[in-house]
Write a protein that holds these residues in place. Structure first.
Motif, PDB file in Angstrom:
ATOM      1  N   HIS A 243      38.065  40.726  41.380  1.00  0.00           N
ATOM      2  CA  HIS A 243      38.927  39.792  40.652  1.00  0.00           C
ATOM      3  C   HIS A 243      40.369  39.932  41.144  1.00  0.00           C
ATOM      4  O   HIS A 243      41.012  38.943  41.507  1.00  0.00           O
ATOM      5  CB  HIS A 243      38.803  40.101  39.158  1.00  0.00           C
TER       6      HIS A 243
ATOM      7  N   HIS B 198      47.684  43.163  37.264  1.00  0.00           N
ATOM      8  CA  HIS B 198      47.933  42.474  35.983  1.00  0.00           C
ATOM      9  C   HIS B 198      47.115  43.053  34.833  1.00  0.00           C
ATOM     10  O   HIS B 198      47.573  43.113  33.707  1.00  0.00           O
ATOM     11  CB  HIS B 198      47.691  40.961  36.115  1.00  0.00           C
ATOM     12  N   ASP B 199      45.884  43.480  35.121  1.00  0.00           N
ATOM     13  CA  ASP B 199      45.020  43.986  34.047  1.00  0.00           C
ATOM     14  C   ASP B 199      44.929  45.507  34.023  1.00  0.00           C
ATOM     15  O   ASP B 199      43.999  46.055  33.434  1.00  0.00           O
ATOM     16  CB  ASP B 199      43.612  43.386  34.191  1.00  0.00           C
TER      17      ASP B 199
ATOM     18  N   ASP C  38      44.684  33.492  37.408  1.00  0.00           N
ATOM     19  CA  ASP C  38      43.782  34.344  36.629  1.00  0.00           C
ATOM     20  C   ASP C  38      42.757  33.464  35.895  1.00  0.00           C
ATOM     21  O   ASP C  38      41.546  33.692  35.974  1.00  0.00           O
ATOM     22  CB  ASP C  38      44.597  35.169  35.623  1.00  0.00           C
TER      23      ASP C  38
END
Ligand SMILES: [Fe+2]
Ligand SMILES: [Fe+2]
Length: 354
Positions: free
Chosen positions: A158, A190-191, A272
């Motif tokens: 991802h 980002h995560d 995203d």
């Protein structure tokens, strides 16, 4: 202590240079001729600066500079010339000298010129080091993101896809190199805050309960806290913290709206959502590309920054007439290839990035 080589055939000037530089905090090595200087240059690998007289019998100052530049092109050289010999000074500069000192000179002038030459060298070394370090840092960041994703089998690659898409959008928006670097690293990490979310929540196929949703929605703040101590990554931290904000103010954690959401976060938000919808998640199957494009268009100006949506769709080859394109299946094949996603024929429940 910086190490300097002083080259002058005149004993008095050589001593003066030696003493002035030593008082100025340098470790000084002296040579009485160009030939001696050449030998020192070849043997001594720890020199930071060369200061050489121009006219010497045998090997001249110009030849000393050429020799120094051959051995280490980053080694700064300063040439000392008689005051009226500006032409000679120019020749020294052409040979690679970074400065010249006209005779007679005072020690504070000498130290100023030497200090500047060292500063410039330091800066060019830092730039070189940084240019070597940055690609390594980006690879390491990706490695870290991949390791974190191994907690959640559904999000494999991802981060990698997001970095690619975010970079493409950032280029389409004509962002400069530094900003694009932050956008890539922000997309990658980002995560990162999901490291603080229990695995069963990340893998849960059904809807989250309100309490679970609340826990899941902590991940941008957790991520930002993880990056808190990296001073130079403020832009990256902002992307991580705000990648779930919505253009209309309906997102989290702060409910920021419009341009008060950092641009990098607005970019990551679009790519995203695109990736989540095209690839699917435990809680929502992958959607056909046409429907994903429609969703981005529908949320243009609501969840997403309209300019970012336009830039992203234009990189996929979707311009203006969204609905015509969505309806034309041959166009969708092309877009799917550009986006690197399968042209899924499933039509399922909406997938929203958690
Ligand atoms: Fe997220
Ligand atoms: Fe994500």
């Amino acid at each position: 202590m910086p190490r300097v080589l002083v080259v002058d055939d005149d004993l008095l000037i050589r001593r003066f240079l030696h003493d002035a530089l030593e008082v100025g905090g340098y470790d000084v090595v002296s040579a009485a001729s160009g030939a001696e200087a050449a030998t020192i240059l070849e043997r001594d690998g720890r020199l930071d600066l060369v200061i050489t007289d121009y006219s010497m019998p045998g090997v001249t100052g110009i030849e000393v500079i050429r020799c120094a530049q051959n051995i280490d092109p980053t080694l700064p050289c300063i040439i000392v010339t008689a005051f009226h010999d500006l032409d000679l000074a120019m020749r020294g500069m052409q040979a690679g000298a970074v400065g010249f000192i006209p005779k007679p000179f005072k020690s504070d002038h000498l130290l100023t010129v030497a200090g500047r030459a060292l500063e410039r060298r330091q800066m060019s070394l830092e730039t070189t080091r940084l240019s070597l370090l940055l690609p390594m840092l980006e690879r390491f960041t990706m490695l870290l993101a991949n390791t974190l994703e191994s907690k959640d089998c559904a999000t494999q690659r991802h981060a990698e896809r997001l970095v690619e898409h975010a970079e493409t959008v950032a280029r389409a928006l004509d962002l400069d190199d530094d900003t694009r670097f932050s956008v890539r690293v922000g997309a990658c990490l980002h995560d990162i805050g999901k490291v603080g979310v229990p695995e069963e929540l990340l893998r849960k196929a059904g809807r989250l309960t309100p309490a679970e949703r609340e826990m899941m929605q902590l991940h941008p703040e957790i991520g930002a806290a993880i990056l808190e101590d990296i001073d130079t990554w403020e832009d990256v931290r902002l992307i991580v913290r705000h990648h779930h904000e919505h253009w209309n103010g309906g997102g989290y954690p702060l409910g920021l709206a419009g341009e008060s959401i950092p641009l990098g976060a607005r970019i990551v938000s679009v790519v995203d959502a695109f990736d989540v919808m095209t690839q699917g998640r435990p809680y929502a199957a992958a959607r056909p590309l046409g429907s994903v494009v429609e969703e981005l268009v529908r949320e243009r100006g609501e969840q997403f920054d309209p300019d970012v949506v336009d830039a992203f769709l234009s990189t996929l080859g979707v311009n203006g007439q969204y609905h015509e394109v969505v309806d034309a299946s041959s166009e969708l094949d092309l877009i799917a290839r550009r986006a690197g996603v399968p042209r899924n024929s499933l039509d399922t429940v909406a997938g929203i990035a958690r």
